[in-house]
Design a protein around this motif. Structure first.
Motif, PDB file in Angstrom:
ATOM      1  N   GLY A   1       0.852  -1.175   0.000  1.00  0.00           N
ATOM      2  CA  GLY A   1       0.000   0.000   0.000  1.00  0.00           C
ATOM      3  C   GLY A   1       0.888   1.224   0.000  1.00  0.00           C
ATOM      4  O   GLY A   1       2.062   1.151  -0.352  1.00  0.00           O
ATOM      5  N   ASP A   2       0.344   2.336   0.407  1.00  0.00           N
ATOM      6  CA  ASP A   2       1.136   3.572   0.402  1.00  0.00           C
ATOM      7  C   ASP A   2       1.895   3.741   1.718  1.00  0.00           C
ATOM      8  O   ASP A   2       1.773   4.731   2.418  1.00  0.00           O
ATOM      9  CB  ASP A   2       0.245   4.775   0.109  1.00  0.00           C
ATOM     10  CG  ASP A   2      -0.820   4.995   1.183  1.00  0.00           C
ATOM     11  OD1 ASP A   2      -1.125   4.038   1.925  1.00  0.00           O
ATOM     12  OD2 ASP A   2      -1.331   6.113   1.274  1.00  0.00           O
ATOM     13  N   TYR A   3       2.694   2.743   2.052  1.00  0.00           N
ATOM     14  CA  TYR A   3       3.465   2.733   3.283  1.00  0.00           C
ATOM     15  C   TYR A   3       4.894   3.196   3.018  1.00  0.00           C
ATOM     16  O   TYR A   3       5.593   2.607   2.197  1.00  0.00           O
ATOM     17  CB  TYR A   3       3.537   1.322   3.873  1.00  0.00           C
ATOM     18  CG  TYR A   3       2.192   0.717   4.186  1.00  0.00           C
ATOM     19  CD1 TYR A   3       1.472   1.137   5.305  1.00  0.00           C
ATOM     20  CD2 TYR A   3       1.653  -0.266   3.374  1.00  0.00           C
ATOM     21  CE1 TYR A   3       0.240   0.578   5.596  1.00  0.00           C
ATOM     22  CE2 TYR A   3       0.419  -0.832   3.659  1.00  0.00           C
ATOM     23  CZ  TYR A   3      -0.284  -0.404   4.775  1.00  0.00           C
ATOM     24  OH  TYR A   3      -1.500  -0.953   5.064  1.00  0.00           O
ATOM     25  N   LEU A   4       5.315   4.225   3.735  1.00  0.00           N
ATOM     26  CA  LEU A   4       6.706   4.625   3.684  1.00  0.00           C
ATOM     27  C   LEU A   4       7.506   3.475   4.293  1.00  0.00           C
ATOM     28  O   LEU A   4       7.216   3.028   5.403  1.00  0.00           O
ATOM     29  CB  LEU A   4       6.910   5.919   4.477  1.00  0.00           C
ATOM     30  CG  LEU A   4       8.269   6.591   4.374  1.00  0.00           C
ATOM     31  CD1 LEU A   4       8.607   6.925   2.915  1.00  0.00           C
ATOM     32  CD2 LEU A   4       8.292   7.852   5.214  1.00  0.00           C
ATOM     33  N   THR A   5       8.483   2.966   3.543  1.00  0.00           N
ATOM     34  CA  THR A   5       9.218   1.763   3.955  1.00  0.00           C
ATOM     35  C   THR A   5      10.701   2.068   4.056  1.00  0.00           C
ATOM     36  O   THR A   5      11.274   2.702   3.171  1.00  0.00           O
ATOM     37  CB  THR A   5       8.974   0.627   2.946  1.00  0.00           C
ATOM     38  OG1 THR A   5       7.563   0.393   2.850  1.00  0.00           O
ATOM     39  CG2 THR A   5       9.658  -0.658   3.376  1.00  0.00           C
ATOM     40  N   LEU A   6      11.325   1.598   5.113  1.00  0.00           N
ATOM     41  CA  LEU A   6      12.745   1.818   5.364  1.00  0.00           C
ATOM     42  C   LEU A   6      13.506   0.509   5.279  1.00  0.00           C
ATOM     43  O   LEU A   6      13.080  -0.500   5.831  1.00  0.00           O
ATOM     44  CB  LEU A   6      12.925   2.424   6.767  1.00  0.00           C
ATOM     45  CG  LEU A   6      14.354   2.595   7.278  1.00  0.00           C
ATOM     46  CD1 LEU A   6      15.121   3.622   6.447  1.00  0.00           C
ATOM     47  CD2 LEU A   6      14.344   3.008   8.759  1.00  0.00           C
ATOM     48  N   GLU A   7      14.650   0.557   4.580  1.00  0.00           N
ATOM     49  CA  GLU A   7      15.611  -0.551   4.629  1.00  0.00           C
ATOM     50  C   GLU A   7      16.929  -0.007   5.166  1.00  0.00           C
ATOM     51  O   GLU A   7      17.713   0.571   4.423  1.00  0.00           O
ATOM     52  CB  GLU A   7      15.846  -1.219   3.272  1.00  0.00           C
ATOM     53  CG  GLU A   7      16.785  -2.407   3.442  1.00  0.00           C
ATOM     54  CD  GLU A   7      17.256  -3.093   2.167  1.00  0.00           C
ATOM     55  OE1 GLU A   7      18.120  -3.987   2.301  1.00  0.00           O
ATOM     56  OE2 GLU A   7      16.802  -2.741   1.076  1.00  0.00           O
ATOM     57  N   PRO A   8      17.173  -0.168   6.487  1.00  0.00           N
ATOM     58  CA  PRO A   8      18.447   0.271   7.056  1.00  0.00           C
ATOM     59  C   PRO A   8      19.572  -0.671   6.635  1.00  0.00           C
ATOM     60  O   PRO A   8      19.340  -1.854   6.423  1.00  0.00           O
ATOM     61  CB  PRO A   8      18.226   0.162   8.568  1.00  0.00           C
ATOM     62  CG  PRO A   8      16.785  -0.118   8.770  1.00  0.00           C
ATOM     63  CD  PRO A   8      16.261  -0.684   7.491  1.00  0.00           C
ATOM     64  N   SER A   9      20.784  -0.134   6.535  1.00  0.00           N
ATOM     65  CA  SER A   9      21.949  -0.940   6.159  1.00  0.00           C
ATOM     66  C   SER A   9      21.604  -1.789   4.942  1.00  0.00           C
ATOM     67  O   SER A   9      21.670  -3.013   4.962  1.00  0.00           O
ATOM     68  CB  SER A   9      22.400  -1.815   7.329  1.00  0.00           C
ATOM     69  OG  SER A   9      22.660  -1.019   8.463  1.00  0.00           O
ATOM     70  N   ALA A  10      21.232  -1.097   3.867  1.00  0.00           N
ATOM     71  CA  ALA A  10      20.653  -1.735   2.683  1.00  0.00           C
ATOM     72  C   ALA A  10      21.596  -2.656   1.911  1.00  0.00           C
ATOM     73  O   ALA A  10      21.137  -3.504   1.157  1.00  0.00           O
ATOM     74  CB  ALA A  10      20.090  -0.658   1.738  1.00  0.00           C
ATOM     75  N   GLY A  11      22.884  -2.514   2.096  1.00  0.00           N
ATOM     76  CA  GLY A  11      23.825  -3.420   1.427  1.00  0.00           C
ATOM     77  C   GLY A  11      23.677  -3.422  -0.074  1.00  0.00           C
ATOM     78  O   GLY A  11      23.738  -2.378  -0.726  1.00  0.00           O
ATOM     79  N   THR A  12      23.452  -4.593  -0.648  1.00  0.00           N
ATOM     80  CA  THR A  12      23.317  -4.725  -2.105  1.00  0.00           C
ATOM     81  C   THR A  12      21.882  -4.524  -2.582  1.00  0.00           C
ATOM     82  O   THR A  12      21.600  -4.644  -3.762  1.00  0.00           O
ATOM     83  CB  THR A  12      23.813  -6.107  -2.576  1.00  0.00           C
ATOM     84  OG1 THR A  12      23.012  -7.118  -1.956  1.00  0.00           O
ATOM     85  CG2 THR A  12      25.281  -6.319  -2.241  1.00  0.00           C
ATOM     86  N   GLY A  13      20.967  -4.274  -1.656  1.00  0.00           N
ATOM     87  CA  GLY A  13      19.589  -3.994  -2.032  1.00  0.00           C
ATOM     88  C   GLY A  13      18.710  -5.214  -2.233  1.00  0.00           C
ATOM     89  O   GLY A  13      17.657  -5.126  -2.860  1.00  0.00           O
ATOM     90  N   GLN A  14      19.091  -6.346  -1.695  1.00  0.00           N
ATOM     91  CA  GLN A  14      18.283  -7.556  -1.866  1.00  0.00           C
ATOM     92  C   GLN A  14      16.860  -7.386  -1.331  1.00  0.00           C
ATOM     93  O   GLN A  14      15.900  -7.836  -1.944  1.00  0.00           O
ATOM     94  CB  GLN A  14      18.938  -8.749  -1.178  1.00  0.00           C
ATOM     95  CG  GLN A  14      20.105  -9.344  -1.931  1.00  0.00           C
ATOM     96  CD  GLN A  14      19.688  -9.950  -3.250  1.00  0.00           C
ATOM     97  OE1 GLN A  14      19.798  -9.309  -4.294  1.00  0.00           O
ATOM     98  NE2 GLN A  14      19.209 -11.167  -3.213  1.00  0.00           N
TER      99      GLN A  14
END
Length: 173
Positions: A34-47
């Protein structure tokens, strides 16, 4: 057809790439898109970001934080907003100023408690009715008062790190 240059990461970054099938399951544990702001901390290679996009999440609502300059500048390009900073420092600066209804992470195993606590400080409903959800891949020894263990991963998932892992979920009403 051009061959993609392999991503090489210094072993001291603790960048342990999440297998694609595990990343896809983690995205499923976040709940409906949905329209959820989503965070990926320490994203690395983006998997995890790749799995989010493959499941239909919008790159326009994806924020990735990665301190490694080559990863932040190249490997994550095109997956959403990229902030080239130490996640712990960035989280301390923005705490109370932004809420993420969805957080998905594979934090550095050596500082897992600090990283999960920093992410949890940014977890909030952000105007949504549903609870905010954090899904993390953590060492099997990690304990948290509000965490639900969703699955224990096979021992060889991160064989080079020699760490047995599990996927947890924390919900914040």
């Amino acid at each position: 057809m051009a061959i993609a240059e392999p991503v090489t990461v210094d072993k001291f970054t603790e960048c342990h790439v999440t297998p694609s099938d595990v990343a896809a399951r983690m995205v499923g544990y976040l709940g409906p898109q949905g329209d959820y702001l989503t965070l990926e901390p320490s994203a690395g290679t983006g998997q995890l970001s790749k799995a989010l996009l493959a499941a239909g999440h919008s790159k326009y609502e994806l924020v990735q934080v990665e301190r490694h300059i080559k990863l932040a500048g190249g490997a994550l390009h095109g997956f959403g907003s990229v902030i080239n900073r130490c996640f712990l420092e960035w989280a301390a600066e923005v705490a109370g100023k932004v809420e993420f209804p969805r957080i998905i992470m594979n934090p550095p195993f050596s500082d897992v408690r600090k990283h999960v606590a920093a992410a949890e400080s940014l977890l909030g409903r952000g105007g949504h009715l549903e609870p905010a959800v954090l899904v993390a891949l953590v060492p099997i020894t990690f304990q948290h008062r509000s965490a639900e263990t969703l699955e224990t991963l096979p021992a060889d998932t991160f064989a080079t790190a020699r760490v047995n892992t599990k996927i947890i979920r924390i919900e914040k009403p």
